[in-house]
Motif scaffolding. Structure first.
Motif, short mmCIF file in Angstrom:
data_model
loop_
_atom_site.label_atom_id
_atom_site.label_comp_id
_atom_site.label_asym_id
_atom_site.label_seq_id
_atom_site.Cartn_x
_atom_site.Cartn_y
_atom_site.Cartn_z
N TYR A 52 0.81 -1.22 0.00
CA TYR A 52 0.00 0.00 0.00
C TYR A 52 0.84 1.27 0.00
O TYR A 52 0.50 2.25 -0.68
N MET A 53 1.97 1.30 0.70
CA MET A 53 2.80 2.51 0.73
C MET A 53 3.50 2.71 -0.62
O MET A 53 3.58 3.83 -1.12
N LEU A 54 3.99 1.65 -1.24
CA LEU A 54 4.62 1.75 -2.55
C LEU A 54 3.61 2.26 -3.58
O LEU A 54 3.93 3.14 -4.39
N GLY A 55 2.41 1.74 -3.55
CA GLY A 55 1.36 2.20 -4.45
C GLY A 55 1.04 3.66 -4.23
O GLY A 55 0.82 4.42 -5.18
N SER A 56 1.02 4.08 -2.98
CA SER A 56 0.75 5.48 -2.67
C SER A 56 1.85 6.40 -3.21
O SER A 56 1.58 7.43 -3.81
N ILE A 57 3.10 5.99 -3.03
CA ILE A 57 4.23 6.81 -3.49
C ILE A 57 4.27 6.89 -5.02
O ILE A 57 4.41 7.98 -5.59
N VAL A 106 2.25 10.33 5.66
CA VAL A 106 2.42 10.23 7.11
C VAL A 106 1.06 10.03 7.78
O VAL A 106 0.91 9.16 8.65
N LEU A 107 0.09 10.83 7.35
CA LEU A 107 -1.26 10.66 7.90
C LEU A 107 -1.80 9.27 7.59
O LEU A 107 -2.42 8.64 8.45
N LEU A 108 -1.58 8.80 6.36
CA LEU A 108 -2.03 7.46 5.96
C LEU A 108 -1.43 6.40 6.88
O LEU A 108 -2.15 5.54 7.42
N TRP A 109 -0.14 6.47 7.10
CA TRP A 109 0.53 5.49 7.96
C TRP A 109 -0.01 5.56 9.38
O TRP A 109 -0.30 4.52 10.00
N ILE A 110 -0.18 6.76 9.93
CA ILE A 110 -0.70 6.92 11.29
C ILE A 110 -2.12 6.39 11.38
O ILE A 110 -2.46 5.65 12.31
N GLU A 111 -2.95 6.76 10.41
CA GLU A 111 -4.36 6.32 10.43
C GLU A 111 -4.47 4.80 10.36
O GLU A 111 -5.25 4.19 11.10
N VAL A 112 -3.69 4.18 9.48
CA VAL A 112 -3.75 2.72 9.31
C VAL A 112 -3.11 2.01 10.50
O VAL A 112 -3.68 1.06 11.04
N THR A 113 -1.95 2.47 10.93
CA THR A 113 -1.19 1.79 11.97
C THR A 113 -1.77 1.96 13.37
O THR A 113 -1.88 0.99 14.12
N PHE A 114 -2.14 3.17 13.72
CA PHE A 114 -2.56 3.45 15.09
C PHE A 114 -4.06 3.55 15.30
O PHE A 114 -4.55 3.34 16.41
N PHE A 115 -4.80 3.88 14.24
CA PHE A 115 -6.24 4.08 14.41
C PHE A 115 -7.08 3.07 13.63
O PHE A 115 -8.30 3.19 13.59
N ALA A 116 -6.42 2.11 13.00
CA ALA A 116 -7.09 1.03 12.26
C ALA A 116 -8.10 1.55 11.23
O ALA A 116 -9.11 0.93 10.95
N VAL A 117 -7.77 2.71 10.63
CA VAL A 117 -8.61 3.22 9.54
C VAL A 117 -8.36 2.35 8.33
O VAL A 117 -7.22 1.91 8.08
N ALA A 122 -8.64 5.78 4.12
CA ALA A 122 -7.71 6.79 4.65
C ALA A 122 -7.21 7.77 3.59
O ALA A 122 -7.19 8.98 3.85
N PRO A 123 -6.82 7.33 2.38
CA PRO A 123 -6.33 8.30 1.40
C PRO A 123 -7.39 9.31 0.98
O PRO A 123 -7.09 10.46 0.69
N ILE A 124 -8.64 8.89 0.98
CA ILE A 124 -9.73 9.79 0.61
C ILE A 124 -9.94 10.85 1.69
O ILE A 124 -10.12 12.03 1.38
N VAL A 125 -9.88 10.45 2.94
CA VAL A 125 -10.01 11.38 4.06
C VAL A 125 -8.89 12.43 4.01
O VAL A 125 -9.13 13.62 4.25
N ASN A 126 -7.70 12.02 3.67
CA ASN A 126 -6.56 12.93 3.63
C ASN A 126 -6.70 14.03 2.59
O ASN A 126 -6.07 15.09 2.70
N LEU A 127 -7.53 13.81 1.58
CA LEU A 127 -7.76 14.84 0.56
C LEU A 127 -8.38 16.10 1.15
O LEU A 127 -8.19 17.20 0.61
N LEU A 128 -9.10 15.97 2.25
CA LEU A 128 -9.71 17.14 2.90
C LEU A 128 -8.65 18.11 3.41
O LEU A 128 -8.92 19.31 3.56
#
Length: 156
Positions: A52-57, A106-117, A122-128
């Motif tokens: 997922y991170m490679l795809g995001s980058i 960074v937000l994506l990683w935090i949301e997925v890792t710590f908040f189980a988003v 998560a990537p859609i939320v970050n667009l805001l």
């Protein structure tokens, strides 16, 4: 809010409407950026959720190229078209979108890792966060016509 609008070039109703139309155009370009970025992201997610991170980058790198092309032609048109000016704007585009993309990752990683988003949501939320920030950076820095560019354009 008044100071921000004035900084963005909207000191009266006509300038505000022009700024609003520019933001709408920016949003339309953003839809295509999002489509490019998300397509690459979800392809990597489909191949393996661990990627997922490679795809995001990689999605980010391709979507920034897309953003430059359309913003330069459609949203912030009117800048000098010589190669030097274009390369300078391209570099600024990668810096500005790159910065907000790092923030988004960074937000994506935090949301997925710590908040189980969900990795899908998560990537859609970050667009805001990133869309308004990108518009301001692009308007005030990336595609801001320098006095030197303006002089060059007038001399033609």
């Amino acid at each position: 809010m008044q100071k921000l609008l004035a900084l963005l070039g909207a000191k009266n109703k006509e300038e505000f409407m022009a700024l609003l139309m520019q933001f709408i155009k920016f949003g339309l370009v953003g839809v295509s950026n999002t489509a490019v970025s998300m397509a690459v992201y979800y392809i990597f997610l489909w191949i393996s959720p661990d990627l997922y991170m490679l795809g995001s980058i990689l999605g980010t790198i391709l979507s920034i190229a897309n953003a430059f092309f359309w913003n330069d032609k459609f949203v912030f048109a009117g800048n000098a078209n010589d190669w030097r000016s274009k390369l300078k704007r391209l570099g600024k585009t990668y810096v500005s979108y790159g910065g907000t993309s790092i923030l988004s990752n960074v937000l994506l990683w935090i949301e997925v890792t710590f908040f189980a988003v969900s990795k899908s949501i998560a990537p859609i939320v970050n667009l805001l966060v990133t869309i308004p920030l990108n518009f301001i950076i692009n308007k005030l820095w990336t595609f801001k016509e320098s006095k030197k560019d303006a002089t060059f354009s007038l001399e033609r």
